[in-house]
Every structure is written in structure tokens, then in C-alpha cells.
Motif scaffolding. Structure first.
Motif, mmCIF file in Angstrom:
data_model
loop_
_atom_site.group_PDB
_atom_site.id
_atom_site.type_symbol
_atom_site.label_atom_id
_atom_site.label_comp_id
_atom_site.label_asym_id
_atom_site.label_seq_id
_atom_site.Cartn_x
_atom_site.Cartn_y
_atom_site.Cartn_z
ATOM 1 N N MET A 1 0.837 -1.201 0.000
ATOM 2 C CA MET A 1 0.000 0.000 0.000
ATOM 3 C C MET A 1 0.870 1.249 0.000
ATOM 4 N N THR A 2 1.901 1.221 0.820
ATOM 5 C CA THR A 2 2.822 2.361 0.870
ATOM 6 C C THR A 2 3.524 2.536 -0.470
ATOM 7 N N GLY A 3 4.012 1.421 -1.038
ATOM 8 C CA GLY A 3 4.685 1.487 -2.335
ATOM 9 C C GLY A 3 3.759 1.994 -3.423
ATOM 10 N N LEU A 4 2.517 1.535 -3.395
ATOM 11 C CA LEU A 4 1.538 1.976 -4.384
ATOM 12 C C LEU A 4 1.258 3.468 -4.221
ATOM 13 N N GLY A 5 1.156 3.901 -2.959
ATOM 14 C CA GLY A 5 0.931 5.317 -2.702
ATOM 15 C C GLY A 5 2.056 6.176 -3.238
ATOM 16 N N ILE A 6 3.299 5.715 -3.072
ATOM 17 C CA ILE A 6 4.459 6.446 -3.599
ATOM 18 C C ILE A 6 4.391 6.518 -5.119
ATOM 19 N N CYS A 7 3.997 5.417 -5.755
ATOM 20 C CA CYS A 7 3.868 5.407 -7.218
ATOM 21 C C CYS A 7 2.848 6.452 -7.674
ATOM 22 N N TYR A 8 1.711 6.492 -7.008
ATOM 23 C CA TYR A 8 0.691 7.480 -7.371
ATOM 24 C C TYR A 8 1.166 8.906 -7.082
ATOM 25 N N TYR A 9 1.771 9.095 -5.932
ATOM 26 C CA TYR A 9 2.145 10.444 -5.508
ATOM 27 C C TYR A 9 3.170 11.070 -6.453
ATOM 28 N N TYR A 10 4.118 10.269 -6.915
ATOM 29 C CA TYR A 10 5.176 10.806 -7.776
ATOM 30 C C TYR A 10 4.981 10.452 -9.254
ATOM 31 N N GLY A 11 3.946 9.672 -9.560
ATOM 32 C CA GLY A 11 3.684 9.327 -10.949
ATOM 33 C C GLY A 11 4.603 8.259 -11.501
ATOM 34 N N TYR A 12 4.987 7.300 -10.677
ATOM 35 C CA TYR A 12 5.843 6.211 -11.141
ATOM 36 C C TYR A 12 4.980 5.078 -11.705
ATOM 37 N N GLY A 13 4.957 4.965 -13.034
ATOM 38 C CA GLY A 13 4.227 3.870 -13.669
ATOM 39 C C GLY A 13 2.731 4.068 -13.737
ATOM 40 N N VAL A 14 2.254 5.234 -13.349
ATOM 41 C CA VAL A 14 0.826 5.512 -13.352
ATOM 42 C C VAL A 14 0.642 7.032 -13.418
ATOM 43 N N LYS A 15 -0.513 7.473 -13.888
ATOM 44 C CA LYS A 15 -0.767 8.902 -13.940
ATOM 45 C C LYS A 15 -0.708 9.477 -12.531
ATOM 46 N N ARG A 16 0.004 10.583 -12.403
ATOM 47 C CA ARG A 16 0.248 11.135 -11.066
ATOM 48 C C ARG A 16 -1.045 11.622 -10.405
ATOM 49 N N SER A 17 -1.174 11.266 -9.120
ATOM 50 C CA SER A 17 -2.302 11.733 -8.324
ATOM 51 C C SER A 17 -1.849 11.782 -6.873
ATOM 52 N N LYS A 18 -1.544 12.974 -6.410
ATOM 53 C CA LYS A 18 -1.062 13.124 -5.036
ATOM 54 C C LYS A 18 -2.112 12.679 -4.027
ATOM 55 N N ASP A 19 -3.372 13.018 -4.305
ATOM 56 C CA ASP A 19 -4.434 12.652 -3.362
ATOM 57 C C ASP A 19 -4.564 11.131 -3.232
ATOM 58 N N THR A 20 -4.535 10.457 -4.372
ATOM 59 C CA THR A 20 -4.631 8.990 -4.338
ATOM 60 C C THR A 20 -3.419 8.397 -3.633
ATOM 61 N N GLY A 21 -2.271 8.992 -3.904
ATOM 62 C CA GLY A 21 -1.053 8.518 -3.263
ATOM 63 C C GLY A 21 -1.122 8.639 -1.751
ATOM 64 N N ARG A 22 -1.525 9.808 -1.281
ATOM 65 C CA ARG A 22 -1.644 10.017 0.172
ATOM 66 C C ARG A 22 -2.678 9.072 0.779
ATOM 67 N N SER A 23 -3.767 8.826 0.033
ATOM 68 C CA SER A 23 -4.824 7.950 0.536
ATOM 69 C C SER A 23 -4.305 6.538 0.782
ATOM 70 N N TRP A 24 -3.520 5.997 -0.169
ATOM 71 C CA TRP A 24 -2.978 4.658 -0.006
ATOM 72 C C TRP A 24 -1.972 4.588 1.144
ATOM 73 N N VAL A 25 -1.129 5.592 1.230
ATOM 74 C CA VAL A 25 -0.134 5.585 2.309
ATOM 75 C C VAL A 25 -0.817 5.741 3.656
ATOM 76 N N ASN A 26 -1.883 6.553 3.694
ATOM 77 C CA ASN A 26 -2.620 6.742 4.939
ATOM 78 C C ASN A 26 -3.262 5.431 5.394
ATOM 79 N N LYS A 27 -3.775 4.643 4.437
ATOM 80 C CA LYS A 27 -4.354 3.342 4.786
ATOM 81 C C LYS A 27 -3.314 2.447 5.448
ATOM 82 N N ALA A 28 -2.112 2.466 4.877
ATOM 83 C CA ALA A 28 -1.046 1.639 5.444
ATOM 84 C C ALA A 28 -0.644 2.140 6.827
ATOM 85 N N ALA A 29 -0.621 3.457 6.998
ATOM 86 C CA ALA A 29 -0.251 4.039 8.289
ATOM 87 C C ALA A 29 -1.267 3.671 9.365
#
Length: 374
Positions: A331-359
């Protein structure tokens, strides 16, 4: 254990001692005798038709011959007809009919029927309710008479509190009886009992003896467990060469936990020379079978280009698979991918959401990462 579901020995129906026919001529002779009313020939012919021995399989005709003999009180035919109803072979599947015919055979002392009857009450089916008390009762009848399959199943009832009080000591007692007759499921259950200290004092050395018995006979789960014991030096002298040997036996046959274990050893370089390419290879094999940890690990290796060419799209894909199944580092790794746009269209909100779930689930790295995303 090898199989945590209730194990029955119904397969022997297909190789019944009564099925003596080897050729088409033998079957033709059996058919002649069966048509003349010979009950044993009716059962033997049914077995041939069920197994395809000496004749093309025909489940419908097999069931018809079993019924003719069963109606005349033949115990084997009653058991075989029950088996057909339980599996839906040549007749409409019906647990009620299966129970009816198993009961007839069981009441005449057929131990296999007693065990199968217990199985029916144990698993239930559409329109037929489970009854754990009756399951345990029938298992016990066969177990008391020395039937190994029923002894294993009765032990499982005690271990899972199905129709009897939870009692690991009783479970071990019955598994020991079945194991002494060579029942592999009971041997496996005993191995885990000694490994985990359930019903007996924890004794990994004794667990290793049981696991080795099964591992050397080709059981992949036992090969993996024995590999773990050698790798950890738990109850036996640590021996990484032997550990890797057993891991490879299971991994080469497609056992995902063993493939993951090999990947971890080559990834970390613990006890073996570090080899990222081999690590990635084994992670991929396990990941393709749905192993969540391996999916995250191969995603991480794609992300960092370790042992495999860096590919953010692949990293994202594998981490997403694991994250959607609740793997918090993924979840954290996926959030980082979304937040910085690694391998997927960038979405900071989605990235934070995934990392927050893991936290929220307690991942410490996720908590640290979340602070940097503010």
C-alpha cells in the motif's frame, strides 16, 4: 497438514477388489453373469464402468448395476451407489441419497461407509445441513475399529471443536493411531502439533522427523517446512545446504511459499551468496501464483531495478495486486507510485490515501512517508 479438509478414502471405489476384469472379453463375461442376476458380477461390472477398466467409462450404467446389487443387500454396492450420489456420477447428485445408502452399508459394519457418512455430515451440501455431532459419532465408530482415515478425521474434530469439545490432546491421540498405520494426513498433523506445541510439549526435533518422513516421500509442503527448520536451526542443527535442497524440491514443483523463501535468501544474501537475479526469478514464480508477499517483492525489484530491468509500470502493477489484498508495505509502495507518478498517472491525493491506509494499519514506514507528503 497436507489437506486441512476432511479426507475420505473414496478413491478406492475405482479400484475395488471386486473389479477383476482386465479385457473386453472379461467385461463381456461379467455382463453375461450380471444379466443372469449374479450380484458379485453386477458390482464388479459397475466398478469397471465407473473406473473405465476394460471398458469405456459409463457412470450412468455403473450406477444402475450398483443399484441392482444394492437393492439385494450387497454392502459394497450400497457403498458404491452412495459414492455415486455424493459425487453425482451417473445419477443426480444428492447428499440425502448418499447418506441413505452409506447408512445401510455402515450399519452392516462397513468401516469405509462409516467414515464417508461422517464426511457427509461434516461437509454438508445444498439442501443437506451439516451435523458435526453426527459426523464425530460416525468417525468414532470407524476409528474405534481401527480405520485410519476415520482416526485422522476424529482427531480433526477435536482440533477444530466440531461435534466435540476442543481437545488437542485427544486430537494427538487419534492422529498418532492413524499415523502408526501410515496415514500421511495424520503424520502431517502430528508434525504441526509438535512444531507448535499443541496437545504435546513443543518438540521441533520430533516435528522434523515427521516432516522428513513425508518430505522424502515427495510431499512439497513438508519439504518446505523441513527446509525452514534446517534454515533456522530449530530443533536440529542449522544446515543451509540441506535447507536449500528441500526448498528447491518444493519450489521446483511449484510450491509458492518455498519459491518465496528462496527469493528472500538470495535477495538478502543471508546464508547464501546474494544474487538479485535469482531472487527476482523466484519472486516472480511465486507472485504469478498469487503469493502476496512475492507480488510486493517483485514489484519492489522492478521499482529499484534489482536483478531485473527497472520498470515502473510493472512495479506499479505488482504492488497494486498486493495492496488490493491488504499488504501494507505494498500500500505504501503503491501510494508512492501514485504520488510521484511512477508507472501511473500522477495523483497526489490517491497517493496520500494509499499511504494513509497503510499508516492506519500500523506500517511505520508509511507513517514516515505520510509526513513527507504533507
Amino acid at each position: 497438514m497436507i489437506n486441512k479438509n476432511i479426507i475420505t478414502t473414496l478413491a478406492c471405489v475405482l479400484l475395488s477388489m471386486a473389479a477383476m476384469a482386465q479385457t473386453a472379453a472379461d467385461v463381456a463375461n461379467l455382463r453375461k453373469q450380471a444379466n443372469a442376476g449374479n450380484v458379485k458380477s453386477q458390482v464388479a461390472l459397475g466398478n469397471c464402468l465407473l473406473s473405465g477398466k476394460g471398458v469405456k467409462s459409463n457412470f450412468t450404467e455403473a450406477a444402475q448395476w450398483f443399484r441392482k446389487a444394492a437393492d439385494k443387500g450387497n454392502i459394497e454396492a450400497q457403498f458404491n451407489l452412495a459414492f455415486c450420489y455424493e459425487k453425482g456420477y451417473g445419477v443426480t447428485k444428492s447428499m440425502e441419497e448418499a447418506v441413505k445408502w452409506y447408512t445401510k452399508a455402515a450399519e452392516k459394519g462397513n468401516l469405509q461407509a462409516m467414515n464417508s457418512l461422517g464426511h457427509c455430515y461434516d461437509v454438508g451440501d445444498d439442501g443437506f445441513d451439516k451435523n458435526y455431532a453426527k459426523a464425530a459419532e460416525w468417525y468414532r465408530k470407524a476409528a474405534d475399529k481401527g480405520y485410519a482415515g476415520a482416526q485422522f478425521n476424529l482427531g480433526l474434530c477435536y482440533a477444530r471443536m466440531k461435534g466435540v469439545d476442543l481437545d488437542y490432546k485427544e486430537a494427538v491421540k487419534w492422529w498418532t493411531k492413524a499415523a502408526n498405520q501410515g496415514n500421511p494426513n495424520a503424520i502431517s498433523s502430528l508434525a504441526y502439533s509438535y512444531l507448535n506445541g499443541e496437545g504435546v510439549d513443543r518438540n521441533p526435533k520430533q516435528a522434523a522427523i515427521f516432516f522428513r518422513q513425508l518430505a522424502d516421500a515427495g510431499d512439497i509442503r513438508s519439504q518446505y517446512e523441513l527446509g525452514k527448520l534446517y534454515a533456522q536451526g530449530d530443533g536440529i542443527d542449522q544446515d543451509m545446504e540441506t535447507a536449500l535442497n528441500y526448498y528447491h524440491k518444493a519450489a521446483d514443483k511449484g510450491y509458492a511459499p518455498a519459491q518465496l523463501a528462496l527469493g528472500r535468501h538470495y535477495d538478502s544474501g543471508k546464508y547464501v551468496p546474494q544474487d538479485y537475479e535469482l531472487a527476482a526469478e523466484w519472486y516472480m514464480k511465486a507472485a504469478q501464483q498469487g503469493n502476496i508477499e512475492a507480488q510486493y517483492n517483485i514489484g519492489n525489484m522492478y521499482f529499484n531495478g534489482m536483478g531485473i530491468e527497472k520498470n515502473y509500470e510493472e512495479a506499479f502493477s505488482w504492488m497494486e495486486k498486493a495492496a488490493l489484498q491488504g499488504h501494507t508495505p505494498a500500500m505504501t509502495g503503491l501510494g508512492i507510485c501514485y504520488y510521484y507518478g511512477y508507472g501511473v498517472k500522477r495523483s497526489k491525493d490517491t497517493g496520500r490515501s494509499w499511504v494513509n491506509k497503510a499508516a492506519i494499519m500500523g506500517d511505520e514506514y508509511a507513517k514516515e512517508t505520510l509526513q513527507r507528503m504533507k
